[in-house]
Enzyme design. Structure first.
Site, PDB file in Angstrom:
ATOM      1  N   CYS A  17       0.816  -1.214   0.000  1.00  0.00           N
ATOM      2  CA  CYS A  17       0.000   0.000   0.000  1.00  0.00           C
ATOM      3  C   CYS A  17       0.848   1.262   0.000  1.00  0.00           C
ATOM      4  CB  CYS A  17      -0.921   0.032   1.221  1.00  0.00           C
ATOM      5  SG  CYS A  17      -1.907  -1.456   1.477  1.00  0.00           S
ATOM      6  N   ASP A  29      -2.214  -4.103   7.910  1.00  0.00           N
ATOM      7  CA  ASP A  29      -3.308  -4.931   8.415  1.00  0.00           C
ATOM      8  C   ASP A  29      -3.345  -6.286   7.721  1.00  0.00           C
ATOM      9  OD1 ASP A  29      -3.883  -2.658   9.795  1.00  0.00           O
ATOM     10  OD2 ASP A  29      -5.810  -2.266   8.843  1.00  0.00           O
ATOM     11  N   CYS A  79      -2.348   3.271   3.283  1.00  0.00           N
ATOM     12  CA  CYS A  79      -3.023   2.146   3.934  1.00  0.00           C
ATOM     13  C   CYS A  79      -4.065   2.670   4.915  1.00  0.00           C
ATOM     14  CB  CYS A  79      -1.991   1.253   4.616  1.00  0.00           C
ATOM     15  SG  CYS A  79      -2.598  -0.407   5.004  1.00  0.00           S
ATOM     16  N   ASP A  80      -4.859   1.751   5.433  1.00  0.00           N
ATOM     17  CA  ASP A  80      -6.087   2.100   6.158  1.00  0.00           C
ATOM     18  C   ASP A  80      -5.934   3.175   7.230  1.00  0.00           C
ATOM     19  OD1 ASP A  80      -6.758  -0.098   4.684  1.00  0.00           O
ATOM     20  OD2 ASP A  80      -7.804  -1.134   6.281  1.00  0.00           O
ATOM     21  N   LYS A  81      -5.003   2.989   8.159  1.00  0.00           N
ATOM     22  CA  LYS A  81      -4.959   3.848   9.335  1.00  0.00           C
ATOM     23  C   LYS A  81      -4.204   5.141   9.097  1.00  0.00           C
ATOM     24  CE  LYS A  81      -7.170   0.510  11.010  1.00  0.00           C
ATOM     25  NZ  LYS A  81      -6.973  -0.344   9.830  1.00  0.00           N
ATOM     26  N   CYS A  96      -5.469  -1.936  -1.078  1.00  0.00           N
ATOM     27  CA  CYS A  96      -6.329  -3.083  -1.393  1.00  0.00           C
ATOM     28  C   CYS A  96      -7.482  -2.664  -2.294  1.00  0.00           C
ATOM     29  CB  CYS A  96      -6.842  -3.714  -0.111  1.00  0.00           C
ATOM     30  SG  CYS A  96      -5.512  -4.350   0.935  1.00  0.00           S
ATOM     31  N   GLU A 104      -9.445  -6.085  13.759  1.00  0.00           N
ATOM     32  CA  GLU A 104     -10.413  -6.348  12.684  1.00  0.00           C
ATOM     33  C   GLU A 104     -10.612  -7.850  12.523  1.00  0.00           C
ATOM     34  OE1 GLU A 104      -9.454  -2.501   9.813  1.00  0.00           O
ATOM     35  OE2 GLU A 104      -8.838  -4.499   9.186  1.00  0.00           O
ATOM     36  N   SER A 130     -12.698  -5.500   9.015  1.00  0.00           N
ATOM     37  CA  SER A 130     -12.003  -4.972   7.856  1.00  0.00           C
ATOM     38  C   SER A 130     -13.019  -4.449   6.861  1.00  0.00           C
ATOM     39  CB  SER A 130     -11.177  -6.087   7.212  1.00  0.00           C
ATOM     40  OG  SER A 130     -10.814  -5.754   5.902  1.00  0.00           O
TER      41      SER A 130
END
Length: 562
Positions: A56, A88, A129-131, A201, A452, A478
């Protein structure tokens, strides 16, 4: 258009760099490439989340250099600095995943720390990425200096036999492998092909959800959310962001001018229309808190009544983000939402224009495309993100219900004290139709870190039980999770929430239309169990997880630490 002529373009760098007494500061900066003339320019920090920890973010160093060029060419002076990221996808289902949500706070704190210490006049923050995306926005809101966020971009899909693959394909293949549906060789083929290179993702998981939300919020340039990670468009977006910050500095436009209550409602609307991740609920609450905006869990219910799910995107749909990129990204969707009076067009954005101004020349999606449905043919007429209340979640829980798995569920509780134990039971065929899987002590304090549950939900789907069981947790899901899933149960088990006293076999009822989640036992029994409950010892006594557990707020408030 807003402009603050009294805003100083060197409001923060001036006190650090100006005058004879600041010669030591200038001396340090000569060593990192400053020239004499640079000391009279606006200093813009470029916060890079580059790392080889995860695909990512593996390309973000290049994007940071492009953003820095954009700053310098526009007349500012850039300074690139780094912060952490975690993966993650790698840590999912392990003890390490407890650090994931914690990393949001660490990243936000680190960006605030560097910018505050060094006297940056503006910022470009780049997340992949996510966070690290909500973390960047939390920091930008706290600092309240002219700033632009750049999304690192989506990954291209992997492919086997003309079938698009992504990270969730691997998780679901694990479930299929456990049933014997696919062989060892087929599992290896999926894992080796699903992730072909840099980028976040590929479905409408948390990364693409948050990128879309941030663009709708007005903190990214138009179309930043819908570009491939490796593309000339993403390089141009990064350079343009650097130049845009200089314009924001000149005009005195700060995040507080952009991150308004109405702008957050725009972001929520777009998340719902895209069928986005439950994590958006948590992250937007946290971002709003940092911006001083009173956003509540119930605002999702208010907004969600009128907003349909229109995007047929993974995990519950067919398509990946790259396919949406090819037909125009989210801007045609936003223009349609604006025309339906579901967005506030007068909200200011980092382009210097209003949202309506950004969308003025946007063309509709091409005819015949099947990724974004029309209002006449929605996937769901209202939000898939459903806030539930009841004696099992007095302060709220967040369900992700697309409608494909049904709108109601009644079953018997199967209780597990951790994600690992639940996953083992699913893979060992100990979960049956009608089970309501309860995974507890996974909340912000109890986990700690609110892991998650992608591994259990993917195993459920891989086992073919997606319509037959529910999963309830005080942890999170997730963006890749789908099925009948309810997370963010508050109060969490560790603080004595009712989820802590559920027993195997207890009847549980979930009704997404009535927005209720009920433990069907007598009130006297519930009260007696709660009286007998004793809080367990914290799982960590020192270090970052212990500090986080001590400070973190409930999920219903965004799991914030400040």
């Amino acid at each position: 258009m807003k402009s603050n002529s009294s805003y100083s373009p060197r409001k923060y760098s001036g006190p650090v760099l100006d005058g004879p007494e600041r010669a030591p500061s200038r001396g340090m900066l000569y060593a990192v490439g400053f020239k004499k003339e640079d000391f009279q320019k606006s200093i813009v920090g470029v916060a890079s989340t580059w790392s080889m920890v995860t695909p990512c973010n593996m390309h973000i160093d290049q994007l940071a250099r492009e953003a820095a060029k954009g700053v310098d060419q526009a007349g500012g002076k850039s300074i690139i600095f780094n912060t952490i990221t975690v993966s993650d996808g790698i840590s999912m289902g392990t003890e390490g995943m407890k650090y994931s949500l914690v990393s949001r706070e660490v990243i936000a704190d680190s960006i605030e720390t560097v910018a505050g210490c060094e006297g940056f006049d503006g910022l470009v923050a780049i997340g992949g990425c996510d966070k690290n995306m909500p973390a960047c926005l939390i920091a930008l809101a706290r600092l309240n200096r002219p700033a632009v966020f750049v999304y690192g971009g989506t990954i291209l899909p992997g492919c086997i036999n003309d079938r698009n693959l992504d990270i969730v394909s691997i998780f679901e293949a694990v479930g299929a492998h456990s049933t014997g549906t696919i062989s060892d060789q087929e599992l290896e083929q999926v894992e080796s092909c699903a992730i072909p290179g840099p980028g976040s993702c590929g479905g409408m998981y948390t990364a693409n959800t948050m990128a879309s939300a941030i663009e709708a919020l007005g903190m990214s340039l138009p179309n930043s959310s819908a570009q491939a990670a490796v593309s000339k468009e993403k390089l141009a977006d990064s350079a343009s962001a650097g130049a845009a910050v200089l314009d924001l500095i000149k005009r005195g436009i700060r995040p507080s001018d952009i991150m308004t209550k109405e702008a957050f409602e725009n972001a929520m609307t777009v998340v719902i229309a895209l069928g986005g991740s439950t994590n958006a609920v948590l992250h937007l609450l946290a971002m709003a808190h940092a911006a001083g905006i009173k956003l509540k869990l119930d605002d999702w219910t208010r907004i969600g009544k009128n907003v349909p799910v229109l995007a047929d995107l993974k995990p519950s749909g067919k398509h990946v983000m790259w396919e949406l990129v090819q037909i125009g990204g989210i801007m045609p969707l936003m223009k349609t939402l604006l025309e339906e009076d579901l967005l506030r067009g007068d909200c200011l954005t980092v382009s210097g224009k209003t949202l309506k101004g950004n969308l003025a020349g946007v063309k509709p999606y091409p005819k015949g495309q099947s990724i974004i449905r029309s209002f006449a043919d929605p996937i769901k007429p209202n939000s898939h993100l459903v806030v539930l209340y009841g004696n099992l979640a007095p302060e709220g829980a967040v369900a992700k219900i697309s409608g494909k798995e049904g709108l109601r569920f009644e079953g018997k509780a199967r209780v597990f004290e951790s994600e690992e134990k639940a996953l083992r039971a699913i893979l060992d065929d100990k979960i049956k139709k009608g089970d309501a899987i309860v995974i507890r002590y996974e909340g912000p304090k109890g986990g700690p870190g609110m892991r998650e549950m992608l591994a259990p939900t993917s195993a459920i789907m891989g086992k073919g039980l997606g319509k037959d069981v529910a999963l309830i947790t005080d942890g999170r899901f997730s963006g890749g999770s789908h099925g009948f899933v309810i997370g963010h149960v508050t109060p969490e088990a560790f603080t004595g929430g009712p989820i802590a006293i559920i027993k195997n076999g207890d009847p549980i009822q979930i009704d997404s239309e009535k927005k209720t989640i009920t433990l069907n036992i007598p009130k006297t029994e519930l009260t007696a169990r709660l009286k007998q409950w004793k809080q367990p010892k914290p799982r960590y006594a020192k270090g970052v997880l212990a500090k986080y557990a001590e400070q973190v707020s409930p999920a219903s408030l965004g799991a914030v630490t400040d």
